[in-house]
Design a protein around this motif. Structure first.
Motif, short mmCIF file in Angstrom:
data_model
loop_
_atom_site.label_atom_id
_atom_site.label_comp_id
_atom_site.label_asym_id
_atom_site.label_seq_id
_atom_site.Cartn_x
_atom_site.Cartn_y
_atom_site.Cartn_z
N ALA A 453 0.82 -1.22 0.00
CA ALA A 453 0.00 0.00 0.00
C ALA A 453 0.84 1.26 0.00
N ASP A 454 1.93 1.26 0.76
CA ASP A 454 2.79 2.44 0.81
C ASP A 454 3.93 2.38 -0.21
N ILE A 455 4.34 1.18 -0.59
CA ILE A 455 5.47 1.02 -1.52
C ILE A 455 5.04 1.34 -2.95
N LYS A 456 3.86 0.84 -3.31
CA LYS A 456 3.24 1.11 -4.61
C LYS A 456 4.16 0.86 -5.81
N PRO A 457 4.58 -0.40 -6.01
CA PRO A 457 5.35 -0.72 -7.22
C PRO A 457 4.45 -0.68 -8.45
N ALA A 458 5.06 -0.60 -9.63
CA ALA A 458 4.30 -0.79 -10.86
C ALA A 458 3.72 -2.20 -10.84
N ASN A 459 2.51 -2.36 -11.35
CA ASN A 459 1.82 -3.65 -11.23
C ASN A 459 0.99 -3.93 -12.47
N THR A 460 0.97 -5.19 -12.86
CA THR A 460 0.06 -5.65 -13.91
C THR A 460 -0.66 -6.88 -13.41
N LEU A 461 -1.96 -6.95 -13.62
CA LEU A 461 -2.76 -8.09 -13.19
C LEU A 461 -3.40 -8.72 -14.43
N PHE A 462 -3.20 -10.03 -14.57
CA PHE A 462 -3.71 -10.77 -15.72
C PHE A 462 -4.74 -11.80 -15.25
N GLN A 463 -5.79 -11.97 -16.03
CA GLN A 463 -6.61 -13.16 -15.88
C GLN A 463 -6.22 -14.10 -17.01
N ILE A 464 -5.83 -15.31 -16.63
CA ILE A 464 -5.41 -16.29 -17.63
C ILE A 464 -6.36 -17.47 -17.60
N GLY A 465 -6.22 -18.35 -18.53
CA GLY A 465 -7.14 -19.47 -18.63
C GLY A 465 -7.16 -20.35 -17.40
N GLN A 466 -5.99 -20.82 -17.00
CA GLN A 466 -5.92 -21.73 -15.85
C GLN A 466 -4.47 -21.85 -15.40
N LEU A 467 -4.29 -21.92 -14.07
CA LEU A 467 -2.98 -22.23 -13.52
C LEU A 467 -2.91 -23.73 -13.27
N ILE A 468 -1.71 -24.26 -13.30
CA ILE A 468 -1.53 -25.70 -13.11
C ILE A 468 -1.85 -26.08 -11.67
N GLY A 469 -2.61 -27.17 -11.50
CA GLY A 469 -2.90 -27.68 -10.16
C GLY A 469 -3.93 -26.84 -9.43
N ASP A 470 -3.86 -26.85 -8.07
CA ASP A 470 -4.84 -26.16 -7.23
C ASP A 470 -4.41 -24.73 -6.90
N TYR A 471 -3.80 -24.08 -7.86
CA TYR A 471 -3.32 -22.72 -7.62
C TYR A 471 -4.25 -21.71 -8.28
N LYS A 472 -4.62 -20.70 -7.53
CA LYS A 472 -5.53 -19.68 -8.03
C LYS A 472 -4.81 -18.40 -8.40
N VAL A 473 -3.53 -18.28 -7.97
CA VAL A 473 -2.80 -17.05 -8.24
C VAL A 473 -1.30 -17.35 -8.31
N GLU A 474 -0.59 -16.62 -9.15
CA GLU A 474 0.87 -16.69 -9.25
C GLU A 474 1.39 -15.26 -9.37
N ILE A 475 2.52 -14.98 -8.72
CA ILE A 475 3.04 -13.62 -8.68
C ILE A 475 4.55 -13.64 -8.94
N GLU A 476 5.01 -12.69 -9.75
CA GLU A 476 6.44 -12.48 -9.90
C GLU A 476 6.77 -11.05 -9.53
N ALA A 477 8.03 -10.78 -9.23
CA ALA A 477 8.42 -9.44 -8.75
C ALA A 477 9.81 -9.07 -9.24
N GLU A 478 10.05 -7.76 -9.31
CA GLU A 478 11.38 -7.23 -9.61
C GLU A 478 11.69 -6.16 -8.57
N ALA A 479 12.94 -6.12 -8.14
CA ALA A 479 13.36 -5.13 -7.14
C ALA A 479 14.65 -4.47 -7.56
N ILE A 480 14.82 -3.22 -7.16
CA ILE A 480 16.07 -2.49 -7.34
C ILE A 480 16.53 -2.02 -5.98
N LEU A 481 17.74 -2.45 -5.59
CA LEU A 481 18.26 -2.05 -4.28
C LEU A 481 18.65 -0.59 -4.29
N ARG A 482 18.29 0.09 -3.21
CA ARG A 482 18.58 1.52 -3.11
C ARG A 482 19.71 1.74 -2.15
#
Length: 482
Positions: A453-482
């Motif tokens: 909420a306070d960090i507010k990175p750039a974000n993209t949210l996709f709805q895809i057809g299906q994730l493998i197995g019993d997973y409802k969500v998958e997330i990836e991230a990128e960070a830059i050390l300051r």
């Protein structure tokens, strides 16, 4: 004679609403003078005779479990809750059984009425493995009921969504620390879980002794060192004195003590089943004063007076338990140095072969070798975290029907990878969220917002057809050390 009220946490566990807390046994014994178990049992018997026959303790409260065991060995009927607070690490069936068996051996019983579990860092995912093993031991009969200690709303929800039969969560709550009355109480209401609250008197600061007194320049008592930090973060000494004066006014109206008012306020919150009242064995028991808790109730005028005082304070940051997991550490020492020597990593960090200066994180998943990838990769000041799902152990899909709970678990895993590479969630500049069901957008977004909420990175949210197995969500991230 008035007896402390009772409440059922489940169909097989009833407790007093005022429990006798034995954390001060550790303080009494800190210089190496161990309390004789039979003498300690004499003191506990006096509490039980007065109706205070529910006792709360932990593996690190000195010899509290042994003293209580001496009481039980006399045939005294009492309800016992203790805590297991292991160092983060693999929570195999053998490790968990050994931890539970030690509690049983020290208490001298075949089953502990309520075993409460504490975990130091949710970045290490083995806490969920431990709870599943505890659930098996509950079915086996070694544990009566399972409780948690210092869990925030998100992780209580996650444990419940993953099927753990939890009846209680022990957290701090007081006139100065009102975090438990927020999201945590909402989760409790939704799932039928109750709170057991400690710190209701802020280490004794919520008493007549401190009314109108100047701010102390030095504190040596560990409990007061801790709760003075709470006062500082709740607006400081003047704000605290405002709350104390309001409690005095309400206390005078009812002919009770400040401690009674402070504790009664906590008890009257719907999610709260009981309060933990500290006992210094061999000193005054205060049982007569504590019985007054059940002889009066706060009315609208009382709540209005207290709420007006609350308005001049500053809400404590975060949620319950954050004081043990993130700055500002509201502990006696201001960190975890008197609890843990080090915080073990949940992942493996290694140099990238043939690429000097680069490092990567491996989580131990068999798919990292099968598919040829790592959990996270650091190149210079940039960290790339792979798409991450809510997998516990080797293959267990966490909370398969709850995308919000899965998001909480995923973000903990991402945080662990970043920590291992010298970064943190505050360094994240981009996240990508993949959903299999658009109906989960709000739940996932709220869980994402709890962290960002306070960090507010750039974000993209996709709805895809299906994730493998019993997973409802998958997330990836990128960070830059300051």
């Amino acid at each position: 004679m008035t007896q402390p009220d009772s409440i059922a946490l489940s169909d097989r566990l009833t407790i007093r609403r005022a429990l006798v807390g034995l954390w001060q046994v550790a303080d009494i014994e800190k210089d190496g003078d161990i309390i004789d178990p039979e003498v300690g049992a004499d003191h506990l018997a006096a509490y039980a005779d007065a109706g205070f026959d529910s006792f709360d303790m932990a593996d690190h409260y000195g010899t509290a479990e042994i003293i209580t065991g001496a009481l039980l060995n006399r045939g005294v009927k009492a309800t016992v809750g203790t805590k297991w607070c292991p160092v983060p690490g693999p929570m195999t069936a053998e490790v968990v059984r050994a931890g539970v068996q030690e509690r049983l051996d020290r208490l001298g019983v075949d089953r502990v009425d309520l075993l409460q579990f504490h975990w130091w860092s949710f970045e290490h995912p083995a806490w969920l493995d431990a709870l599943h093993e505890m659930a098996k031991l509950r079915e086996e009969g070694l544990i009566g009921e399972i409780g948690l200690t210092n869990f925030d709303a998100a992780h209580l929800h996650l444990a419940l969504a993953d099927g753990i039969p939890i009846v209680s969560n022990q957290v701090p709550c007081s006139l100065l620390d009102r975090r438990a009355t927020g999201p945590l109480s909402e989760v409790c209401a939704a799932w039928g879980v109750k709170l057991l609250c400690y710190g209701t008197l802020q280490g004794g600061f919520l008493s007549e002794r401190w009314l109108g007194k100047p701010e102390p320049a030095e504190i040596t008592d560990w409990s007061k060192m801790k709760y003075k930090r709470f006062i500082d973060h709740a607006g400081g000494w003047d704000a605290y004195q405002t709350v104390l004066q309001a409690a005095v006014d309400v206390a005078a109206k009812h002919g009770v003590s400040i401690a009674n008012v402070a504790t009664r306020w906590v008890l009257e919150n719907d999610a709260v089943a009981g309060v933990i009242i500290g006992a210094r064995l061999g000193e005054a028991r205060h049982t007569d004063d504590n019985l007054k808790l059940f002889r009066f109730a706060l009315d609208e005028e009382d709540h209005a007076r207290l709420n007006a005082a609350f308005a001049v304070t500053t809400p404590l940051p975060g949620d319950c338990g954050d004081e043990y997991r993130k700055p500002p550490f509201l502990t006696a020492s201001g960190d975890l140095s008197h609890h843990l020597d080090t915080m073990p990593l949940a992942v493996t960090v290694e140099d990238v072969p043939g690429r000097p200066g680069e490092k990567r994180v491996l989580s131990g998943s068999e798919w990292e070798d099968i598919a040829g990838y790592c959990r996270a990769h650091r190149i210079g000041d940039r960290v790339f975290v792979s798409g991450t799902t809510a997998t516990a152990g080797l293959s267990h899909a966490v909370a398969p029907k709850d995308a919000g709970a899965q998001t909480t678990f995923i973000l903990d895993k991402i945080s662990a990878a970043l920590t291992a590479l010298g970064a943190s969630m505050e360094d994240v500049v981009r996240t990508r969220v993949y959903l299999s069901d658009a109906d989960d957008v709000l739940a996932v977004s709220k869980a994402h917002g709890r962290i960002f909420a306070d960090i507010k990175p750039a974000n993209t949210l996709f709805q895809i057809g299906q994730l493998i197995g019993d997973y409802k969500v998958e997330i990836e991230a990128e960070a830059i050390l300051r």
